[in-house]
Design a protein around this motif. Structure first.
Motif, PDB file in Angstrom:
ATOM      1  N   GLU A 173       0.867  -1.178   0.000  1.00 41.29           N
ATOM      2  CA  GLU A 173       0.000   0.000   0.000  1.00 41.29           C
ATOM      3  C   GLU A 173       0.903   1.228   0.000  1.00 41.29           C
ATOM      4  O   GLU A 173       1.832   1.317   0.809  1.00 41.29           O
ATOM      5  CB  GLU A 173      -0.877   0.008   1.251  1.00 41.29           C
ATOM      6  CG  GLU A 173      -1.804  -1.196   1.345  1.00 41.29           C
ATOM      7  CD  GLU A 173      -2.504  -1.295   2.695  1.00 41.29           C
ATOM      8  OE1 GLU A 173      -3.722  -1.489   2.701  1.00 41.29           O
ATOM      9  OE2 GLU A 173      -1.816  -1.177   3.738  1.00 41.29           O
ATOM     10  N   VAL A 182      -2.625   0.598  -4.350  1.00 40.82           N
ATOM     11  CA  VAL A 182      -2.410  -0.745  -3.802  1.00 40.82           C
ATOM     12  C   VAL A 182      -1.928  -1.670  -4.918  1.00 40.82           C
ATOM     13  O   VAL A 182      -2.590  -1.809  -5.953  1.00 40.82           O
ATOM     14  CB  VAL A 182      -3.701  -1.309  -3.159  1.00 40.82           C
ATOM     15  CG1 VAL A 182      -3.459  -2.731  -2.649  1.00 40.82           C
ATOM     16  CG2 VAL A 182      -4.173  -0.409  -2.017  1.00 40.82           C
ATOM     17  N   PRO A 201      -6.861  -5.729   1.678  1.00 44.57           N
ATOM     18  CA  PRO A 201      -6.846  -4.264   1.783  1.00 44.57           C
ATOM     19  C   PRO A 201      -8.205  -3.734   2.242  1.00 44.57           C
ATOM     20  O   PRO A 201      -9.241  -4.298   1.909  1.00 44.57           O
ATOM     21  CB  PRO A 201      -6.540  -3.820   0.353  1.00 44.57           C
ATOM     22  CG  PRO A 201      -7.050  -4.929  -0.507  1.00 44.57           C
ATOM     23  CD  PRO A 201      -6.921  -6.195   0.286  1.00 44.57           C
TER      24      PRO A 201
END
Length: 457
Positions: A173, A182, A201
């Motif tokens: 990230e 990402v 995520p």
């Protein structure tokens, strides 16, 4: 001055290999992964070209994991002028060191052999990089820990997050002026034999997601039953079971499963030979980083004690000459090089031999040719008839399948501005694009090699 982020797709765009993504900003330039192209000749030839960017301007390389198609171009990058840190988790850099040294050794040996036996158009054939190049590259390695935000400049920070797949692997990230980019890296699977489940995520303004199995579901196979059947048949035929294996993760998983089958009395104590110098080194990484996998110290030791680890090329030939039925696990997983070629050269023309493919076979590799039913196979400049039985276990893949990928994305709380599908073959990418749009109604793009995308921040 307007602030922007510019992304250049230098690899893994429209293809599975050669992962490289350049992020240019007014503060820092970041390269995500630096992999070699593998497979088709037209892709492999791209490796010899200098990158179409100012390499001197790259400030840092961030590695998702240590596989060759994510790290194999690093020595060439250094030779083109890169001097900054190459950053990853401790096990990722340990794996990358093993892979770069091994790869350099193979490049040197193949060039020497091609020149000696004159089966090359190049005069002389040169190694892609040398062991010295690899060692100079490794000096740039810098370890960062997982799950911690690291400040790169005033408005840029990044974080590595556990991702399964292979030991040390992460997704990355990057926050740039409040916008989150990402990079999925290669996403592992849930309920893996050796690794914990991947993290996922929570936010992504721009997502770059791998698509290796974006159009497929892994079959609901009982791996233990299939292996038991193949081994029983091998013993019945008084033959050999040869398993070309990726040295990182797959080899250790196979060792674990075979040890478990023996413990459960599903197979007899058939000799198992591990012939992969690189695989042996990876076993040491498992030993040194116990928090990154599920094996206890006791199980690790028992698993290693159950197999014969081959230490020299002399032992390779002794194993080939051994008349007992046996299992040989040898690199490389796509049959592109390594010790497995020596076994196949001697045994692929025997009907009592079984070759078991246990992972993704990229286009243009010998593994894909065998999988597709080739009647002959070429290595060391000669053709060998394929009389062995060729088997395949898809479900041992270390890559997430389509459903795993959708599940991984489904934890994202916002609607991403843009999704880029990377690391997949064309038909796979298109099928996955449709699936994402139907599932999430998100905007999806399939970039091509050297495409450039720009974002205002």
């Amino acid at each position: 001055m307007e602030k922007f982020v510019k992304i250049t797709f230098l690899g893994a765009a429209g293809v599975v290999t050669g992962s490289k993504f350049l992020i240019e900003t007014s503060e820092k330039n970041i390269l995500i992964d630096c992999g070699m192209f593998q497979g088709l000749k037209e892709l492999r030839e791209l490796n010899w070209n200098d990158l179409p960017i100012d390499v001197n301007a790259i400030d840092i390389v961030l590695l998702t994991h240590g596989h060759l198609d994510h790290v194999g171009y690093l020595p060439r990058l250094r030779k083109q002028g890169f001097k900054g840190p190459i950053t990853g988790t401790a096990p990722t850099l340990a794996i990358a060191e093993i892979i770069l040294k091994d790869s350099a050794k193979i490049h040197e040996e193949e060039a020497e052999k091609a020149n000696k036996e004159k089966y090359t158009k190049h005069n002389p054939a040169l190694p892609f990089y040398t062991i010295d190049d690899a060692e100079k590259t490794i000096q740039l390695f810098k370890v960062e820990i997982e799950d911690k935000w690291i400040t790169l400049s005033e408005h840029i920070s990044y974080r590595f997050q556990y991702n399964g797949h292979i030991i040390g692997a992460t997704f990355i990230e990057i926050d740039i002026n409040g916008k989150r980019f990402v990079f999925s890296g290669d996403i592992g699977r849930t309920n893996d034999y050796l690794l914990k489940d991947p993290k996922t995520p929570e936010w992504a303004d721009v997502l770059f997601i791998e698509s290796t199995y974006g159009n497929k579901l892994h079959p609901e196979e009982n791996v233990e039953n299939i292996l038991t059947e193949i081994i029983t048949d091998t013993i019945h035929k008084k033959g050999n079971l040869i398993i070309p294996s990726f040295a990182v993760e797959r080899l250790q998983t196979l060792m674990y499963i075979l040890w478990q089958l023996y413990k459960k009395n599903k197979i007899p104590n058939i000799p198992i030979f591990i012939d992969s110098p690189m695989g042996n080194n990876v076993l040491e990484v498992f030993k040194h980083f116990p928090k990154w996998h599920k094996l206890s110290g006791q199980d690790y030791q028992a698993m290693c004690n159950h197999v014969h680890i081959i230490q020299s090329y002399k032992e390779t030939w002794e194993t080939i000459d051994d008349t007992r039925s046996k299992i040989v696990i040898a690199g490389s997983g796509m049959v592109t090089g390594g010790r497995v070629l020596t076994y196949l050269q001697q045994l692929i023309d025997e009907p009592s031999t079984t070759v078991l493919l246990v992972g993704y076979q990229a286009e243009g590799t010998r593994g894909r040719q065998l999988q597709d039913g080739a009647h002959e196979i070429r290595f060391f400049g000669k053709y060998y008839p394929v009389k062995a039985t060729i088997k395949n276990i898809d479900s041992l893949s270390a890559h997430a399948d389509q459903q795993d990928l959708i599940n991984w994305m489904s934890t994202i709380k916002n609607v991403p501005e843009q999704i880029y599908l990377i690391h997949g073959e064309p038909s796979t990418l298109d099928a996955f694009r449709v699936k994402i749009q139907n599932t999430f109604n998100w905007t999806v793009k399939i970039p091509k090699l050297n495409d450039v995308e720009k974002f205002m921040i």
